[in-house]
Design a protein around this motif. Structure first.
Motif, PDB file in Angstrom:
ATOM      1  N   THR A   1       8.823  -6.942   3.968  1.00 37.66           N
ATOM      2  CA  THR A   1       7.418  -6.780   4.377  1.00 37.66           C
ATOM      3  C   THR A   1       6.668  -8.084   4.151  1.00 37.66           C
TER       4      THR A   1
ATOM      5  N   GLN B   1      -1.682   1.343  -0.329  1.00 39.60           N
ATOM      6  CA  GLN B   1      -0.671   2.408  -0.378  1.00 39.60           C
ATOM      7  C   GLN B   1       0.704   1.840  -0.755  1.00 39.60           C
ATOM      8  N   ASP B   2       1.033   0.660  -0.235  1.00 31.23           N
ATOM      9  CA  ASP B   2       2.338   0.054  -0.537  1.00 31.23           C
ATOM     10  C   ASP B   2       2.477  -0.212  -2.032  1.00 31.23           C
TER      11      ASP B   2
ATOM     12  N   ARG C   1      12.639  -3.839   0.634  1.00 31.96           N
ATOM     13  CA  ARG C   1      11.601  -3.510   1.622  1.00 31.96           C
ATOM     14  C   ARG C   1      10.345  -4.348   1.366  1.00 31.96           C
ATOM     15  N   LYS C   2      10.023  -4.485   0.086  1.00 34.44           N
ATOM     16  CA  LYS C   2       8.843  -5.266  -0.295  1.00 34.44           C
ATOM     17  C   LYS C   2       9.018  -6.726   0.147  1.00 34.44           C
TER      18      LYS C   2
ATOM     19  N   THR D   1      13.574  -0.529  -2.540  1.00 36.52           N
ATOM     20  CA  THR D   1      12.133  -0.783  -2.644  1.00 36.52           C
ATOM     21  C   THR D   1      11.859  -2.285  -2.750  1.00 36.52           C
TER      22      THR D   1
ATOM     23  N   ASN E   1      -4.733   1.413   3.891  1.00 39.26           N
ATOM     24  CA  ASN E   1      -4.053   0.415   4.723  1.00 39.26           C
ATOM     25  C   ASN E   1      -4.652  -0.986   4.606  1.00 39.26           C
TER      26      ASN E   1
ATOM     27  N   GLU F   1      -0.875  -7.268  -0.808  1.00 41.34           N
ATOM     28  CA  GLU F   1      -0.200  -6.026  -0.401  1.00 41.34           C
ATOM     29  C   GLU F   1      -1.214  -4.928  -0.090  1.00 41.34           C
ATOM     30  N   LYS F   2      -0.760  -3.990   0.754  1.00 42.40           N
ATOM     31  CA  LYS F   2      -1.650  -2.873   1.080  1.00 42.40           C
ATOM     32  C   LYS F   2      -1.720  -1.908  -0.103  1.00 42.40           C
TER      33      LYS F   2
ATOM     34  N   ARG G   1      11.572   7.770  -1.530  1.00 46.10           N
ATOM     35  CA  ARG G   1      10.437   7.345  -0.702  1.00 46.10           C
ATOM     36  C   ARG G   1       9.521   8.503  -0.289  1.00 46.10           C
TER      37      ARG G   1
ATOM     38  N   ASN H   1       5.507   1.619  -3.777  1.00 45.76           N
ATOM     39  CA  ASN H   1       6.566   0.749  -4.310  1.00 45.76           C
ATOM     40  C   ASN H   1       6.771   0.955  -5.801  1.00 45.76           C
TER      41      ASN H   1
ATOM     42  N   THR I   1       5.697   8.789  -1.433  1.00 47.76           N
ATOM     43  CA  THR I   1       4.586   8.766  -0.476  1.00 47.76           C
ATOM     44  C   THR I   1       3.652   9.957  -0.715  1.00 47.76           C
TER      45      THR I   1
END
Lengths: 260, 257
Positions: free
Chosen positions: B19, A42-43, B15-16, B12, A77, A39-40, A56, A47, A60
């Motif tokens: 993704t 930031q994600d 979305r995860k 969430t 990223n 996973e990135k 959200r 999350n 963020t």
């Protein structure tokens, strides 16, 4: 980890009655990496806020602030597998703080990290602690506990041996060991009265004294033998010494108690 | 957690999941389409023309609903079992376990992820099938309802498998030794009316037979089994599987030390 006995209350939220509210107050940084490396960056952070119900947009913004503060924003990223060990540890701290918990639990955050990173982590933790976040830190580096913590609990084999303030704990120390560096090389240990002196190496001596006892007489005796002391320091970390004593006492009591 | 916060947590997780399966689309979306495309060419086109009619339809039209259902089942299951087991294996499941997200929200999030992948793959396979045959979906609502129920059921089943799995080998045992044989003998490629009475009776114990036929009924209007019984059976299995998965997640079985 499940509670084995007693009660646990986090900012007034009993974990048996209101586990969900108690969980919301806590951010956890485990010792081992426990995020998906695919996973990135930031994600991962955003999350985690979502799992705490943070919308959200807010998540963020929180993530951006923390990633900037912990110098990870430029790597936001990239998949987490691209980060170095120190960066991964900082990522876990950002993730634990993104929902703005009142209590941060860190399990040996500086284990195996280089000195520079350890110091920057200490600075960061001190900063967020000053800003109002309570921190529980588990560590094997007692220097870390002595420098960062107000209160210390010493745990031996799952049992709390001592739980008090660092100041009170250090007062329990009644003996200290000093290392004396001398100007001239010594071939044997100088003989002095009323002090336990030992030759560590040709350039230094070691002396164990009761706390508060004056050292003037020792210096006078050494001066009389033409031994010049150029510097002096504590041999070991004081808390470490106390830790060993407390744990040994605890184990001795356990043995005497006949396996209770 | 308030309902709004639970909704955020659900979105969430979803979305995860989306993704994840779109990031690795070469592994998740393309292979089923290629496999199903080959089935269309070989069974539907090359062999199918010699088979003639089945259930009142040409073989190609007969086999399409079964193949779409097969793709949905496999992908819903695969999505959740691999995603959840990877999270357990890499310990990133702890991200959810330390949070206040209730167990049923975690479960619903993973189910939604599995259903969505099933629907995406099912949609692509259906689209590919239009190059080989023309059909009009007899009852779109029933078709959609059956596919949602079935993909939900297999998503939950995938999660239960992932909870019990100790290694990546364990997550391929069920699909290889149970799911695939049941699917192939579940009336995807044939009508059970072709079988002897004994094997027709044995087939009645195969749950996938009911799913494939309920879906085929929605698609073409023909079925080897009672559609009401089939939908009731799928719903009952889904309820049982959901409650079991919820219990396992809630208790943290094989997840918490």
């Amino acid at each position: 980890m499940r509670k084995s006995s007693g009660t646990v209350s986090i900012f007034g939220n009993d974990i048996d009655r209101n586990f969900s509210l108690a969980k919301k107050c806590i951010g956890v940084v485990p010792q081992e990496f426990n995020f998906s490396v695919f996973e990135k960056v930031q994600d991962i952070v955003v999350n985690q806020a979502g799992f705490y119900g943070v919308p959200r947009r807010q998540a963020t913004a929180n993530a951006e602030a923390l990633l900037r503060q912990l110098n990870l924003w430029e790597r936001r990223n990239e998949p987490a597998r691209n980060l170095s060990g120190g960066m991964k540890r900082r990522l876990m701290i950002a993730r634990a703080l993104v929902h703005q918990p009142r209590l941060l639990i860190l399990d040996e955050p500086t284990a195996g990290v280089d000195i520079e990173l350890r110091r920057s982590m200490w600075e960061f933790l001190t900063e967020i602690n000053r800003a109002g976040t309570t921190i529980i830190l588990t560590t094997h580096y007692l220097e870390e506990a002595e420098n960062l913590c107000r209160n210390v609990a010493i745990i031996n084999k799952g049992e709390i041996v001592e739980n008090t303030s660092v100041k009170k704990l250090l007062k329990q120390l009644n003996r200290e060991v000093f290392v004396l560096d001398v100007s001239e090389d010594l071939t044997e240990c100088p003989s002095v009265l009323n002090y336990q002196l030992r030759l560590r190496d040709p350039h230094s001596l070691e002396v164990e004294v009761e706390k508060g006892r004056p050292l003037n007489d020792l210096f006078a005796q050494l001066a009389a033998q033409n031994v010049a002391v150029v510097s002096m320091r504590n041999k070991v970390n004081r808390l470490e010494e106390l830790f060993v004593t407390l744990v040994q006492n605890h184990e001795r009591q356990g043995r005497a108690g006949g396996g209770l | 957690m308030t309902f709004a916060q639970q909704w955020v947590a659900f979105c969430t997780i979803l979305r995860k999941e989306v993704t994840r399966f779109t990031r690795i689309w070469v592994q998740t979306l393309i292979p089923p389409v290629i496999t199903m495309g080959l089935y269309f060419v070989i069974f539907g086109h090359l062999i199918g023309e010699r088979i003639g009619q089945m259930g009142g339809f040409d073989y190609m039209s007969f086999v399409v609903p079964g193949l779409v259902m097969m793709a949905v089942i496999n992908n819903s299951y695969a999505n959740v079992v691999s995603s959840f087991f990877s999270a357990k294996f890499h310990r990133s499941i702890e991200e959810l376990l330390v949070s206040p997200t209730p167990s049923y929200v975690i479960l619903l999030g993973y189910i939604a992820g599995g259903v969505l992948r099933g629907l995406v793959v099912g949609g692509i396979v259906t689209f590919v099938s239009t190059f080989f045959t023309n059909f009009i979906i007899e009852s779109p609502w029933l078709t959609m309802f059956v596919i949602l129920l079935t993909s939900s059921l297999f998503s939950v089943a995938g999660l239960i498998n992932a909870i019990f799995a100790n290694s990546f080998d364990d997550i391929s045992i069920i699909p290889t030794f149970i799911l695939t044989p049941l699917t192939y003998f579940g009336g995807v490629f044939y009508s059970i009316s072709m079988l002897s009475e004994f094997w027709q009776g044995v087939s009645q114990f195969n749950p996938i037979l009911y799913m494939v036929n309920a879906f085929r009924y929605g698609f073409l209007g023909v079925s080897d089994v009672d559609v009401h019984l089939a939908i009731g059976g799928i719903a009952a299995m889904l309820l049982c599987a959901f409650l079991l998965a919820w219990y396992l997640l809630h208790k943290g079985r094989r997840l918490r030390s």
